[in-house]
Design an enzyme around this catalytic site. Structure first.
Site, PDB file in Angstrom:
ATOM      1  N   ASP A  40       6.050  16.413  -7.298  1.00 51.85           N
ATOM      2  CA  ASP A  40       6.369  15.967  -5.934  1.00 51.85           C
ATOM      3  C   ASP A  40       5.713  16.975  -4.991  1.00 51.85           C
ATOM      4  O   ASP A  40       6.078  18.150  -4.985  1.00 51.85           O
ATOM      5  CB  ASP A  40       7.897  15.972  -5.756  1.00 51.85           C
ATOM      6  CG  ASP A  40       8.331  15.652  -4.335  1.00 51.85           C
ATOM      7  OD1 ASP A  40       9.537  15.417  -4.131  1.00 51.85           O
ATOM      8  OD2 ASP A  40       7.477  15.648  -3.423  1.00 51.85           O
ATOM      9  N   ASN A  72      -0.939   7.495   8.328  1.00 52.72           N
ATOM     10  CA  ASN A  72      -1.616   6.380   9.000  1.00 52.72           C
ATOM     11  C   ASN A  72      -2.047   6.884  10.373  1.00 52.72           C
ATOM     12  O   ASN A  72      -1.694   7.992  10.772  1.00 52.72           O
ATOM     13  CB  ASN A  72      -0.700   5.149   9.117  1.00 52.72           C
ATOM     14  CG  ASN A  72       0.545   5.440   9.907  1.00 52.72           C
ATOM     15  OD1 ASN A  72       0.476   5.739  11.099  1.00 52.72           O
ATOM     16  ND2 ASN A  72       1.675   5.409   9.252  1.00 52.72           N
ATOM     17  N   ASP A 115       3.836  10.013   2.790  1.00 54.04           N
ATOM     18  CA  ASP A 115       4.051  10.288   4.224  1.00 54.04           C
ATOM     19  C   ASP A 115       5.556  10.394   4.504  1.00 54.04           C
ATOM     20  O   ASP A 115       6.046  11.355   5.107  1.00 54.04           O
ATOM     21  CB  ASP A 115       3.437   9.134   5.023  1.00 54.04           C
ATOM     22  CG  ASP A 115       3.288   9.416   6.509  1.00 54.04           C
ATOM     23  OD1 ASP A 115       2.860   8.491   7.227  1.00 54.04           O
ATOM     24  OD2 ASP A 115       3.595  10.541   6.946  1.00 54.04           O
ATOM     25  N   VAL A 175      -0.159   2.406  -1.079  1.00 54.69           N
ATOM     26  CA  VAL A 175      -0.129   1.251  -0.161  1.00 54.69           C
ATOM     27  C   VAL A 175      -1.529   0.787   0.217  1.00 54.69           C
ATOM     28  O   VAL A 175      -1.795  -0.399   0.350  1.00 54.69           O
ATOM     29  CB  VAL A 175       0.667   1.644   1.113  1.00 54.69           C
ATOM     30  CG1 VAL A 175       0.484   0.633   2.238  1.00 54.69           C
ATOM     31  CG2 VAL A 175       2.137   1.807   0.775  1.00 54.69           C
TER      32      VAL A 175
END
Ligand code: APR
Length: 173
Positions: free
Chosen positions: A9, A23, A33, A125
């Site tokens: 992590d 983003n 994020d 994503v």
């Protein structure tokens, strides 16, 4: 080995800077994020909000990078970058992903930072096929190491399968 590939992590790493796959708004999101903002605390979002917009709603165009403190994170800084959304590979995605890694290291150099940990930018994503992303990431980082051997770079993957993909790309350099 000046580039290491691990499974962890990224919010737990006590390095000079961890890289956030953000983003263009820099106002947080999901994935890494979201994890970084949760671990850093609300001060990180406040710091991101203070970064100037370069166009309406855009604080960091795709391929560029911005730096903030790490606040409650063990990492001293966060270098936010915005990877390309995968649209088949014919829309400049490889060049943009290479720019992410280059611009992160440019900022790190400007701030005298040496130990930098990257997530698998765009591989969640944003849908970038991991083997293709890994090849771009490792090639770009390897080229940067040539001109700055003091850097200690970590590819911090979030799963063993992803680590294997990035380890293969490192071995194939
Ligand atoms: N530590 C390390 N890696 C992580 C962590 C974590 N805590 N959490 C997720 N990851 C991994 C994912 O498994 C994936 O391999 O980071 C990689 C990047 O996935 P995303 O976080 O989805 O980032 P990306 O594909 O670049 O998409 C960015 O997602 O969260 C939003 O605001 C973000 O809109 C932006 C988009």
């Amino acid at each position: 080995m000046l580039i290491s590939v691990i499974t962890a992590d990224i919010t737990t790493l006590a390095v000079d800077a961890i890289v956030n796959a953000a983003n263009e708004t820099l106002l947080g999101g999901g994935g890494v994020d979201g994890a970084i903002h949760r671990a850093a605390g609300p001060a990180l979002l406040a710091a991101c909000r203070r970064l100037p917009e370069v166009s309406p709603g855009v604080r960091c165009p795709t391929g560029e990078a911005r730096i903030t403190p790490g606040f409650a994170l063990p990492a001293a800084r966060v270098i936010h970058t915005v990877g390309p959304v995968w649209r088949g590979g014919g829309h400049g995605e490889p060049a943009l992903l290479g720019n992410c890694h280059r611009n992160v290291l440019l900022l790190a150099r400007e701030h005298g930072l040496r130990r930098i940990a990257f997530p698998a930018i765009s591989c969640g994503v944003y849908g970038y096929p991991a083997p293709l992303a890994a090849e771009v990431a490792l090639r770009t980082l390897h080229e940067s190491l040539a001109s700055d051997p003091a850097l200690e770079l970590t590819l911090c993957c979030y799963s063993e399968p992803m680590r294997a993909v990035f380890q293969d790309a490192l071995t194939s350099l």
